[in-house]
Design a protein around this motif. Structure first.
Motif, mmCIF file in Angstrom:
data_model
loop_
_atom_site.group_PDB
_atom_site.id
_atom_site.type_symbol
_atom_site.label_atom_id
_atom_site.label_comp_id
_atom_site.label_asym_id
_atom_site.label_seq_id
_atom_site.Cartn_x
_atom_site.Cartn_y
_atom_site.Cartn_z
ATOM 1 N N ASN A 201 67.177 81.256 124.479
ATOM 2 C CA ASN A 201 66.007 80.299 123.997
ATOM 3 C C ASN A 201 64.897 80.336 124.624
ATOM 4 O O ASN A 201 64.291 79.254 125.143
ATOM 5 C CB ASN A 201 66.653 79.025 123.982
ATOM 6 N N GLY A 225 73.736 72.208 117.797
ATOM 7 C CA GLY A 225 74.423 72.752 118.971
ATOM 8 C C GLY A 225 73.419 73.914 119.238
ATOM 9 O O GLY A 225 73.916 74.554 120.281
ATOM 10 N N ALA A 226 72.241 74.057 118.755
ATOM 11 C CA ALA A 226 71.195 74.850 119.328
ATOM 12 C C ALA A 226 70.660 74.406 120.552
ATOM 13 O O ALA A 226 69.976 75.229 121.137
ATOM 14 C CB ALA A 226 70.122 75.024 118.290
ATOM 15 N N ASN A 351 67.983 68.412 112.384
ATOM 16 C CA ASN A 351 68.680 69.489 111.833
ATOM 17 C C ASN A 351 67.658 70.002 110.629
ATOM 18 O O ASN A 351 67.139 69.239 110.030
ATOM 19 C CB ASN A 351 69.897 69.118 111.179
ATOM 20 N N GLN A 357 73.590 73.116 108.462
ATOM 21 C CA GLN A 357 73.965 74.515 108.543
ATOM 22 C C GLN A 357 72.915 75.594 107.903
ATOM 23 O O GLN A 357 73.064 76.758 108.142
ATOM 24 C CB GLN A 357 75.310 74.586 107.811
ATOM 25 N N SER A 360 71.438 79.073 109.452
ATOM 26 C CA SER A 360 71.930 79.594 110.404
ATOM 27 C C SER A 360 72.969 80.571 109.875
ATOM 28 O O SER A 360 73.292 80.880 108.802
ATOM 29 C CB SER A 360 72.910 78.471 111.310
ATOM 30 N N ARG A 395 70.535 78.568 117.240
ATOM 31 C CA ARG A 395 71.526 78.863 118.017
ATOM 32 C C ARG A 395 71.803 79.994 118.833
ATOM 33 O O ARG A 395 71.281 81.240 118.374
ATOM 34 C CB ARG A 395 72.703 78.804 117.078
ATOM 35 N N THR A 397 73.216 82.993 120.284
ATOM 36 C CA THR A 397 74.388 83.994 119.991
ATOM 37 C C THR A 397 74.902 84.422 121.189
ATOM 38 O O THR A 397 74.411 84.523 122.286
ATOM 39 C CB THR A 397 73.888 85.093 118.938
ATOM 40 N N SER A 401 73.026 85.011 124.709
ATOM 41 C CA SER A 401 73.163 84.045 125.786
ATOM 42 C C SER A 401 73.442 84.738 126.970
ATOM 43 O O SER A 401 73.199 83.874 128.202
ATOM 44 C CB SER A 401 74.430 83.084 125.408
#
Ligand SMILES: Nc1ncnc2c1ncn2[C@@H]1O[C@H](COP(=O)(O)OP(=O)(O)O)[C@@H](O)[C@H]1O
Ligand SMILES: [Mg+2]
Length: 508
Positions: A201, A225-226, A351, A357, A360, A395, A397, A401
């Motif tokens: 991010n 959860g991002a 969101n 969702q 995503s 998010r 991945t 990450s």
């Protein structure tokens, strides 16, 4: 003998005014009248003062007692006038030295047992007393540490009315009583939320840096959860320490909100994250009687974070328009306008749709398209218009990450502080200190227009209608901040490009 006066402070918002309290004793039938626009809590003061005096060994005289609070036009709310009323009466009856009573400002509520209870708003009240030239203020013992934060005025803490009376010359034996403590300050826990905790991010981390450096409001759009909450809660850490004036405002607002102030002024920017079920009064301030500051005022000089922003009722979000416009919060009441500071940095998170969702990977969104469109539309318009940075946060991945930006909060704050210094130096001769606040006229003034080659992509977007004038200005403001962060004196085409990127929140 027969007449005595003293002073107290009436707080309306952040403004404290001196109230004169006169007590007169006459030989009419015994009674107690209180005049001068007292609200209900103040009316009850009579009963508290009578019981407190009796239980302190200095009962009120069995005479006609008239207490006048002036100026009558000034709103007087709450219970902080008890102590002043009691000592004025004791001064009038000769129990206390009326001259001594007259020289001191008194703040505090009385319990029936004669103990003096802490009250909210001690810090701004003592500041007001000092501004009006008073040299001594008597406060509840539980508030002494807070009162002592104000230099240049002597603060005397008293635990009971008896102790106050003795201080003013009453011939009574001191009796030790247990002091009523103010709400305990939370133990100062080290903020362990570090920017370096955020992995991947990189754009979002960068956006937080830019937001901090320019004072820009930010909108983070992304699936649950991002890391939106994680990013927003790290923004206050990136801001420089509070200036002395800001520290006084932050601590004064806390005091008026009835929150513990501790034994030092605030040094770090506050972070407020009211829940989306919060009422307009909780967000902006209000309440019956005494007008208390809300979350937005408590966030002044810091960050106001609205998580799940579309979930807030429209009417609640709309209350933020006025502070965003003017930098101060005004609450209107019959006969009074309370003003609180409103220079907070707004961070909105959302969101992409109610289920979260949409867009995503492995799109499993179940929301009908109409619902989805309406969801974010709740934020559009006047509110988002003032938000310079609008960013999609994907998010992280597994593959991505692995890479951590590694930028620590301490290192980021140092960069932010330098960038803010550069902006403040450039804006020296203007009323603004941060890029987020500069006017469109400043951006367009010949001294600050950028070379045509630099703004070409922007100009084209404006011509084709891809960008509104307001949007155009927002990009320029952010570009100046990016240049400041990089230590460059004027934005280049690359800075404009990055600024354009920082306003590309899309739900897709
Ligand atoms: N980029 C990231 N780096 C490290 N941890 C992350 C990141 N994104 C999400 N997390 C983890 O996922 C949790 C949920 O993130 P959160 O900020 O609550 O997401 P959101 O507010 O977008 O729903 C966090 O507590 C954090 O531990
Ligand atoms: Mg969240």
């Amino acid at each position: 003998m027969g007449l005595a006066r003293t002073r107290a402070v009436s707080m309306v918002g952040m403004r404290g005014s001196m109230v004169e309290i006169e007590a007169d004793l006459s030989s009419n039938l015994p009674g107690f009248v209180l005049i001068g626009l007292p609200d209900a809590a103040l009316g009850e003061a009579k009963d508290r003062v009578r019981s407190a005096a009796a239980n302190s060994g200095c009962p009120l005289p069995p005479r006609k007692i008239t207490v006048n609070l002036s100026p009558a036009a000034l709103p007087k709310h709450g219970s902080s006038f008890d102590l002043a009323i009691a000592v004025a009466v004791l001064g009038a009856s000769g129990e206390c030295d009326a001259r001594s009573v007259g020289r001191v400002v008194h703040l505090g509520e009385l319990g029936l047992d004669g103990r003096v209870r802490p009250v909210p708003g001690i810090l701004p009240s003592v500041l007001a007393a000092r501004r009006c030239g008073f040299e001594r203020v008597m406060v509840p013992a539980g508030n002494l540490a807070e009162a002592a934060l104000v230099p240049g005025i002597e603060a005397i803490g008293v635990a009971s009315l008896r102790e106050a009376a003795i201080r003013h010359g009453a011939e009574l034996e001191p009796v030790r009583v247990e002091m009523i403590p103010a709400a305990a300050a939370e133990p100062s826990v080290q903020d362990d939320r570090d920017l370096a905790d955020v992995v991947g991010n990189a754009e979002a981390v960068d956006a937080m840096l830019v937001a901090a450096a320019g004072g820009h409001h930010a909108f983070l759009l992304g699936p649950p959860g991002a890391g939106k909450t994680m990013l927003a809660s790290r923004l206050p850490g990136l801001l420089p320490d509070l200036t002395p004036e800001a520290a006084i405002e932050v601590s004064s607002v806390r005091s008026l909100a009835g929150l513990p102030v501790g034994d030092a002024l605030a040094s770090r920017p506050p972070f407020e994250a009211p829940h989306h079920t919060a009422s307009a009064a909780a967000l902006i301030g209000g309440g019956s009687g005494v007008i208390r500051p809300g979350a937005a005022a408590r966030a002044a000089h810091g960050v106001l974070f609205l998580d799940e922003a579309p979930e807030y009722p429209r009417s609640v979000l709309d209350t933020l328009r006025q502070p965003l416009e003017s930098g101060s919060i005004e609450i209107h009441r019959a006969g009074a306008v309370a003003t609180f500071p409103g220079q907070f940095q707004l961070v909105l998170a959302a969101n992409p749709c109610p289920c979260g969702q949409f867009g995503s990977t492995g799109n499993s969104c179940t929301c009908p398209p109409n619902t989805r469109r309406r969801y974010l539309a709740r934020l559009s318009g006047p509110l988002l218009d003032r938000v310079d940075i609008q960013l999609s946060v994907p998010r992280v991945t597994a593959a991505r990450s692995l890479r951590s930006g590694g930028l620590s909060t301490a290192a980021a704050r140092a960069r932010v502080t330098d960038a803010r210094g550069a902006a403040a130096a450039r804006l020296r001769s203007t009323p603004w200190r941060t890029n987020a606040r500069v006017s469109g006229a400043w951006l367009r003034s010949t001294r600050h227009t950028l070379a045509p080659g630099v703004t070409r992509p922007l100009d084209r977007a404006l011509e084709t209608g891809g960008l509104t004038m307001r949007g155009y200005e927002r990009v320029l403001r952010v570009a100046w901040t990016i240049a400041d962060l990089e230590g460059v004196s004027t934005p280049t085409a690359a800075h404009i490009g990055k600024a354009l990127y920082l306003r590309k929140a899309t739900a897709a």
